[in-house]
Write a protein that holds these residues in place. Sequence first.
Motif, PDB file in Angstrom:
ATOM      1  N   TYR A  48     -10.189  33.597  80.671  1.00  0.00           N
ATOM      2  CA  TYR A  48      -8.838  33.750  80.128  1.00  0.00           C
ATOM      3  C   TYR A  48      -8.275  32.413  79.663  1.00  0.00           C
ATOM      4  CZ  TYR A  48      -4.052  35.044  79.387  1.00  0.00           C
ATOM      5  OH  TYR A  48      -2.836  35.247  78.798  1.00  0.00           O
ATOM      6  N   PHE A  49      -8.280  31.415  80.542  1.00  0.00           N
ATOM      7  CA  PHE A  49      -7.659  30.143  80.184  1.00  0.00           C
ATOM      8  C   PHE A  49      -8.497  29.349  79.188  1.00  0.00           C
ATOM      9  CE2 PHE A  49      -5.347  31.080  84.141  1.00  0.00           C
ATOM     10  CZ  PHE A  49      -4.069  31.092  83.600  1.00  0.00           C
TER      11      PHE A  49
ATOM     12  N   GLY B  77      -8.771  36.453  76.075  1.00  0.00           N
ATOM     13  CA  GLY B  77      -9.390  36.280  77.392  1.00  0.00           C
ATOM     14  C   GLY B  77      -9.706  37.595  78.075  1.00  0.00           C
TER      15      GLY B  77
ATOM     16  N   GLN C 124      -0.531  34.262  68.244  1.00  0.00           N
ATOM     17  CA  GLN C 124      -0.144  34.529  69.632  1.00  0.00           C
ATOM     18  C   GLN C 124      -0.982  35.641  70.252  1.00  0.00           C
ATOM     19  OE1 GLN C 124       1.646  31.668  70.707  1.00  0.00           O
ATOM     20  NE2 GLN C 124       2.283  33.241  72.130  1.00  0.00           N
TER      21      GLN C 124
ATOM     22  N   TYR D  38      -7.514  30.935  75.959  1.00  0.00           N
ATOM     23  CA  TYR D  38      -6.136  30.540  75.642  1.00  0.00           C
ATOM     24  C   TYR D  38      -6.109  29.098  75.115  1.00  0.00           C
ATOM     25  CZ  TYR D  38      -1.086  30.156  75.996  1.00  0.00           C
ATOM     26  OH  TYR D  38       0.238  30.003  75.701  1.00  0.00           O
TER      27      TYR D  38
ATOM     28  N   SER E  66      -5.205  27.892  71.405  1.00  0.00           N
ATOM     29  CA  SER E  66      -4.080  26.957  71.231  1.00  0.00           C
ATOM     30  C   SER E  66      -4.465  25.779  70.350  1.00  0.00           C
ATOM     31  CB  SER E  66      -3.604  26.433  72.590  1.00  0.00           C
ATOM     32  OG  SER E  66      -3.086  27.479  73.356  1.00  0.00           O
TER      33      SER E  66
ATOM     34  N   LYS F 185      -4.138  34.148  71.505  1.00  0.00           N
ATOM     35  CA  LYS F 185      -3.898  33.341  72.699  1.00  0.00           C
ATOM     36  C   LYS F 185      -3.726  34.215  73.940  1.00  0.00           C
ATOM     37  CE  LYS F 185      -1.455  29.482  70.598  1.00  0.00           C
ATOM     38  NZ  LYS F 185      -0.180  28.780  70.551  1.00  0.00           N
ATOM     39  N   LYS F 186      -2.911  35.245  73.805  1.00  0.00           N
ATOM     40  CA  LYS F 186      -2.568  36.063  74.963  1.00  0.00           C
ATOM     41  C   LYS F 186      -3.676  37.017  75.403  1.00  0.00           C
ATOM     42  CE  LYS F 186       2.431  36.405  74.222  1.00  0.00           C
ATOM     43  NZ  LYS F 186       3.496  37.368  73.904  1.00  0.00           N
ATOM     44  N   TYR F 187      -4.419  37.599  74.458  1.00  0.00           N
ATOM     45  CA  TYR F 187      -5.265  38.735  74.811  1.00  0.00           C
ATOM     46  C   TYR F 187      -6.764  38.536  74.638  1.00  0.00           C
ATOM     47  CZ  TYR F 187      -0.625  40.704  74.447  1.00  0.00           C
ATOM     48  OH  TYR F 187       0.718  40.931  74.591  1.00  0.00           O
TER      49      TYR F 187
END
Length: 191
Positions: free
Chosen positions: A92-93, A113, A106, A96, A100, A109-111
């Motif tokens: 996930y990170f 992961g 967005q 992200y 980024s 970035k959010k989904y």
Amino acid sequence: MLTSGVGFFFNNVVMPKPVLNFMLIGMAFSAAFSNMITEKRLEQIMQAFNPFLGIAMILVILNLGAPLDYHLIMGAGMFTAIYIAARALGKYFGAYFGASITKSPQTVKKYLGFTLLPHSGVSLVFTGIAVSVLSGPAPECAQIIQGTIAAAAVINEIIAVIAAKKGFEWAGEFGNGAAAVRAPEEGICHE
């Protein structure tokens, strides 16, 4: 066959002891070969090769699962929990962070992961390699690794698939591929 032959030659004649991984040799050859030919020719080759690939993948997965002692799954509890949590956080990170620094939207970035969470056969292949390497010098470690990855694969194929589906839903990606139809003469997409 030529690539495998070169690998056997270097493993048995040139190197003092066998150190080459034939799976990685095959992956390197495939990547180089697929970049040397046209997309149309690659598609033709893949259509002819896919039935053999499917059978080969089934055999690899069966070969990895056949020697597995399923009692190891129950004994791997804490290792499995740590592995699943660390892997999920890393996916996930990592996604992200990558999104980024590349200034992706967005939703990526959010989904992204979440969509990377399901286990793949690759981890099972590498588990097989690790277990075969460790079975002589550290058999207890080989059992822990085998049990941990097997348990994580079972759990991830239930939980992570649902999380991946939700990630695609939250990103609004379901149905987008089916709705867009390519107009070859115009080179544009219509909804």
